[in-house]
Design a protein around this motif. Sequence first.
Motif, PDB file in Angstrom:
ATOM      1  N   LYS A  82       0.857  -1.162   0.131  1.00  0.00           N
ATOM      2  CA  LYS A  82      -0.099  -0.104   0.021  1.00  0.00           C
ATOM      3  C   LYS A  82       0.932   1.287   0.019  1.00  0.00           C
ATOM      4  O   LYS A  82       1.989   1.437   0.526  1.00  0.00           O
ATOM      5  CB  LYS A  82      -0.810  -0.017   1.296  1.00  0.00           C
ATOM      6  N   SER A  83       0.541   2.172  -0.821  1.00  0.00           N
ATOM      7  CA  SER A  83       1.249   3.488  -0.794  1.00  0.00           C
ATOM      8  C   SER A  83       0.997   4.451   0.010  1.00  0.00           C
ATOM      9  O   SER A  83      -0.020   4.417   0.762  1.00  0.00           O
ATOM     10  CB  SER A  83       1.007   4.241  -2.291  1.00  0.00           C
ATOM     11  N   SER A  86      -1.607   7.159  -0.043  1.00  0.00           N
ATOM     12  CA  SER A  86      -3.136   6.724  -0.098  1.00  0.00           C
ATOM     13  C   SER A  86      -3.842   7.729   0.654  1.00  0.00           C
ATOM     14  O   SER A  86      -5.124   8.261   0.429  1.00  0.00           O
ATOM     15  CB  SER A  86      -3.314   5.657   0.600  1.00  0.00           C
ATOM     16  N   GLU A  87      -3.146   8.444   1.753  1.00  0.00           N
ATOM     17  CA  GLU A  87      -3.850   9.148   2.913  1.00  0.00           C
ATOM     18  C   GLU A  87      -4.044  10.541   2.096  1.00  0.00           C
ATOM     19  O   GLU A  87      -4.992  11.278   2.133  1.00  0.00           O
ATOM     20  CB  GLU A  87      -2.834   9.177   4.110  1.00  0.00           C
ATOM     21  N   ASP A  90      -6.567  10.244  -0.837  1.00  0.00           N
ATOM     22  CA  ASP A  90      -7.867   9.737  -0.575  1.00  0.00           C
ATOM     23  C   ASP A  90      -8.507   8.463  -1.373  1.00  0.00           C
ATOM     24  O   ASP A  90      -9.489   8.482  -2.094  1.00  0.00           O
ATOM     25  CB  ASP A  90      -8.850  10.757  -0.557  1.00  0.00           C
ATOM     26  N   MET A  91      -7.422   7.634  -1.508  1.00  0.00           N
ATOM     27  CA  MET A  91      -7.594   6.532  -2.165  1.00  0.00           C
ATOM     28  C   MET A  91      -6.752   5.456  -2.033  1.00  0.00           C
ATOM     29  O   MET A  91      -5.589   5.753  -1.653  1.00  0.00           O
ATOM     30  CB  MET A  91      -7.321   6.965  -3.803  1.00  0.00           C
ATOM     31  N   ASP A  92      -7.298   4.338  -1.621  1.00  0.00           N
ATOM     32  CA  ASP A  92      -6.255   2.967  -1.457  1.00  0.00           C
ATOM     33  C   ASP A  92      -5.313   2.839  -2.509  1.00  0.00           C
ATOM     34  O   ASP A  92      -5.984   2.015  -3.252  1.00  0.00           O
ATOM     35  CB  ASP A  92      -7.086   1.790  -0.713  1.00  0.00           C
ATOM     36  N   ILE A  93      -4.252   3.219  -2.384  1.00  0.00           N
ATOM     37  CA  ILE A  93      -3.385   2.889  -3.783  1.00  0.00           C
ATOM     38  C   ILE A  93      -2.498   1.915  -3.444  1.00  0.00           C
ATOM     39  O   ILE A  93      -1.601   2.134  -2.283  1.00  0.00           O
ATOM     40  CB  ILE A  93      -2.658   4.107  -4.329  1.00  0.00           C
ATOM     41  N   TYR A  94      -2.079   0.903  -4.247  1.00  0.00           N
ATOM     42  CA  TYR A  94      -1.218   0.022  -4.157  1.00  0.00           C
ATOM     43  C   TYR A  94      -0.256  -0.080  -5.350  1.00  0.00           C
ATOM     44  O   TYR A  94      -0.646   0.106  -6.392  1.00  0.00           O
ATOM     45  CB  TYR A  94      -2.064  -1.354  -3.920  1.00  0.00           C
ATOM     46  N   LYS A 350     -12.072   7.718  -5.909  1.00  0.00           N
ATOM     47  CA  LYS A 350     -11.996   8.090  -4.362  1.00  0.00           C
ATOM     48  C   LYS A 350     -12.492   7.386  -3.441  1.00  0.00           C
ATOM     49  O   LYS A 350     -13.422   6.857  -3.738  1.00  0.00           O
ATOM     50  CB  LYS A 350     -12.380   9.749  -4.406  1.00  0.00           C
ATOM     51  N   ARG A 353     -10.362   1.070  -4.043  1.00  0.00           N
ATOM     52  CA  ARG A 353      -8.826   0.293  -3.838  1.00  0.00           C
ATOM     53  C   ARG A 353      -8.259   0.406  -5.634  1.00  0.00           C
ATOM     54  O   ARG A 353      -8.893  -0.259  -6.159  1.00  0.00           O
ATOM     55  CB  ARG A 353      -9.140  -0.944  -3.355  1.00  0.00           C
TER      56      ARG A 353
END
Length: 463
Positions: A82-83, A86-87, A90-94, A350, A353
């Motif tokens: 997880k990147s 992300s915070e 506002d997106m769960d970025i991997y 937004k 994942r």
Amino acid sequence: MSHSEQVEGQSSGTAILDDKSNFSATDKNVVTTSETTATAQQQEEFTDPFCNADNPQIISFQDVTSAAFRIKNGIEHTPCPKSHLSEVIDMDIYLKKEFLQFTGSFKERGARYALVMLPKEQRKKGVISASLGNHAQGLCYHGWKLGIPVTVVMPSKASLMKIQKCRDYHANVIVQGADMGEAKKIALKMAHETGLTYINGYDHPHIMAGQGTIGLEIVEQVSNIDAVVVPVGGGGLIAGVATAIKNLSPQTKIIGVESEKCPSFTKALENKAPVYTPNKETLADGLAVPQVGYNAFATTVPLLDKMIVVKEEWIALAILRLVEQEKCVVEGAGASGLAAILAGHLDEFKGKRVVLLICGGNIDTTIFGRCLERGLAADGRLQRFTVTVSDGPGGVSKLCNLLAKLGVSIKDIMHERAFIRDIHSVEVKVVCETRDWIHSQEMRAALRETYDNVCFYDLPMAI
């Protein structure tokens, strides 16, 4: 019989790409005198049974799983954490970190699979390909490890670092041709004359299947994926990844990203078939393919949910963000997925994942410095302005002291007197660095309050 078995059976002959339909008449310039005088009949011999516009080969999920089994001991199983971004976004970025492969890019997967699938006779003769760098490196490295002779034709615009790496892997490296189109023609001619197997870096079915193994790993590493963002050049990567992802997770969206300087896939979608698209110089040199592959296009289109074209400034900013936030040094192509998010093209995800495929890290060191500066400018942290100050003692010093008190770092400063009407004044041009955009705004306000004549350049692109 599976598609892989069909392709393997075809491999007993020399595979050479037919490039005659890839370019317009004005682009069919050849490199040597012998090529210039070649007859149409001779040109017709330069064909590739794997890349036929009238009969494109669509890879299957079974082809990808077969590739995964055959190359598992020769490539890295790269992480997908997880990147830290992300915070902020506002997106769960991997981040699927394919730049951690030995040669620095995902191209190793397809290259190794294409090589291990060669018949014994062709292994002895060797292979040839044209590449800007990453495919060439993957092919050279695994050819060296497997004992298969490799020749690569690289255009003169290819990175010097990538050219040297190929030589380090004991390959026969030929630097010739102004761009990928010319390099490919030279490689095809050599393949025809020498009997070497031509391996297209993005449209050979084995190449696409090998790249698809990334999709298998992504689904294994991240659950409930809403979207996977894939850089697009020739189309082989997205074709393989989409085939794997859509079979294992049909609800996951497949998003393609390419630079505005080389929108080959977008033009192909508009044309409903691959079409030659002139490329301009781009930070994402790994995506600079003038025409997407026939097989790649046919495989990808039914699985594609969205294609995005991003501006170069966003790619530069994405490179900067990955360095600062993730400690990842990547090339323009590898940063294009994040560039699409930063530019606001994926706001519909937004709170969801998303997996970004960081496909390569082989950025030229000289280009890297320029990318960081361009990213700082796009972020509003590298500012330039012109201000008129007193030409008397302490005039310029006062300006420098003001900037110093604000915590602003001066990167460059130049005086101009000849074109100023007031002989008691001097125009000062300044390039400086701030902490962030808020800091830049503080500096702008202070300068406007202190000086009557101050001119700032355009607002940063990321604002």
